[in-house]
Design an enzyme around this catalytic site. Sequence first.
Site, PDB file in Angstrom:
ATOM      1  N   GLU A  89      21.363 -32.050 -34.297  1.00  0.00           N
ATOM      2  CA  GLU A  89      21.500 -31.513 -35.657  1.00  0.00           C
ATOM      3  C   GLU A  89      21.954 -32.595 -36.632  1.00  0.00           C
ATOM      4  OE1 GLU A  89      22.587 -30.207 -32.851  1.00  0.00           O
ATOM      5  OE2 GLU A  89      23.011 -28.072 -32.998  1.00  0.00           O
ATOM      6  N   ARG A  94      20.847 -36.683 -40.801  1.00  0.00           N
ATOM      7  CA  ARG A  94      20.881 -38.071 -41.275  1.00  0.00           C
ATOM      8  C   ARG A  94      19.449 -38.550 -41.575  1.00  0.00           C
ATOM      9  NH1 ARG A  94      23.445 -40.323 -37.054  1.00  0.00           N
ATOM     10  NH2 ARG A  94      25.462 -39.602 -37.758  1.00  0.00           N
ATOM     11  N   LYS A 308      29.752 -28.087 -39.023  1.00  0.00           N
ATOM     12  CA  LYS A 308      29.006 -28.930 -39.954  1.00  0.00           C
ATOM     13  C   LYS A 308      27.968 -28.110 -40.727  1.00  0.00           C
ATOM     14  CE  LYS A 308      30.069 -33.389 -38.010  1.00  0.00           C
ATOM     15  NZ  LYS A 308      29.674 -34.693 -37.492  1.00  0.00           N
ATOM     16  N   ARG A 311      29.705 -26.317 -43.426  1.00  0.00           N
ATOM     17  CA  ARG A 311      30.013 -27.238 -44.521  1.00  0.00           C
ATOM     18  C   ARG A 311      28.775 -27.510 -45.375  1.00  0.00           C
ATOM     19  NH1 ARG A 311      33.171 -33.057 -44.423  1.00  0.00           N
ATOM     20  NH2 ARG A 311      32.017 -33.972 -46.138  1.00  0.00           N
ATOM     21  N   LYS A 447      31.435 -43.073 -51.301  1.00  0.00           N
ATOM     22  CA  LYS A 447      31.606 -41.642 -51.049  1.00  0.00           C
ATOM     23  C   LYS A 447      32.632 -41.039 -52.003  1.00  0.00           C
ATOM     24  CE  LYS A 447      31.390 -39.815 -46.800  1.00  0.00           C
ATOM     25  NZ  LYS A 447      31.237 -39.635 -45.351  1.00  0.00           N
TER      26      LYS A 447
HETATM   27 ZN   LIG Z   1      26.340 -29.855 -31.513  1.00  0.00          ZN
END
Ligand SMILES: [Zn+2]
Length: 479
Positions: A89, A94, A308, A311, A447
């Site tokens: 994932e 990315r 993630k 998020r 960032k």
């Molecule tokens: Zn995972």
Amino acid sequence: MWSADEVAGLCYTHYSTKLPKQGKPDPNREWTLLAAVVKVESAPEREACLNVGNLQVTKEVVAMGTGTKCIGHTRMRKTGDILNDSHAEVIAKRSFQRYLVHQLWLAASHQQGSIFSPGTEIGKWKLKPHITFIFFCSHTPCGDASIIPMTKPEDQPCELVSRKDPTRHSADCSGNHDPVGPENKRKTEETASDYVTKRMKTVISDSTCEVTERIAAQYVPGNQQNIQDTNTSRSEFITDGQREILTCAKETGLIGAKVMDVYRTGAKCVLGERDDARRPGVEYHHVGLLRVKPGRGDRTCSMSCSDKLARWNVLGCQGALLMHFLQHPVYFSAVVVGKCPYSQEVMRRAVIERCQHISFLPDGFHVQEVKMLQSNLQFKHSRHAIQTGHANGKAKLVPCGAAISWSAVPEQPLDVTSNGFKQGTTKKGIGSHQTREKKLETYWEYKEAAANYQEAWKVLRSQALGAWVKNTKDYLQFT
Ligand SMILES: [Zn+2]
């Protein structure tokens, strides 16, 4: 416009035809995980009018990732030359960011075919309105989304925990953060697959299960009050863990069926926060918690894929750096999961509901009502497919150590890493970055400078994901 099977089929074909052999598992002994981003583009209205009755919708894989590993804390490097998290994932996300960068470059250099058009702010771009992105993964993401109620004992790929094993029980509750035990660590280490381990034993008549069934049978689906009353009056029988699973079972429509156990995740609760009960059966996990991925030996500092996804569902999947150039975050409109243990309600809880209450996000950021769908098509290199492909079903299988990243970009679309390191790249090559002539120099500085993104992240952390493991600035100071 599209179906889950269509999306899965497209991704599997892409995997088979566009990815190199290098980095794929050896199907005699290895398995891997697959994730991808599919662009769905419907023809703009003007064109659609010209093709009445034939609305043009194109679907295209624009990013793909494979991988099962996540490095532990002690192997992290401050030079930016190792990937901490190589779950499919995260690799796919990315790769998708590389695709977005290329598309921004196309737009900025006034070339045809970009997915972006000029925004209302100078120097910022926005996604064209008829374009959406679907996130696909061949499996349920590790972490919270993988804690799925199980109705039949045979659903559990391995065996259930016995309450009658006192050693096991005390080890589970002793604060030892490896419920699996050292001898089994290698089997679950660094993998995203979230199933129980062989050390656990079967006891179907476990009293925990009986209580669960009894209470569960008293539910009236759709009556929220009912469960609370039941829980209160029966509080001597029910623990928090059971209550959570029961709530989940109710939502999943499993009431009336026997909730025997839950599928387990190897992802561990964030330190200093509430921990799993690790009791037998349905009480093993607490749900809705932030977790870090399992690692070999030492803890990892990488959050689970469920966390993630939650998020990304608020902050977008473009990351902080690209927000410098985007007017709005880029969200996934749907998540499609391949054939595997799956629960729509548990996915919703993990990805949407944990953040649904947050408010005061900066302009443009919203908690998305991302669609969740499951396909009936299985990934050919998944653990289950490889396992069933072996005649005796008992071959010793290991997760593939390599990760493949692919992006729909003209230059170097492929990147293969092995245990976090780039394959075939010398250390000398990794260190030879050009010095930037701008004020901002390090990855961390870029960032941090994305003000609205950082503000949104602050809001999200303060209201929903407070225990998120933050890596120290040292690990982000590379150029
Ligand atoms: Zn995972």
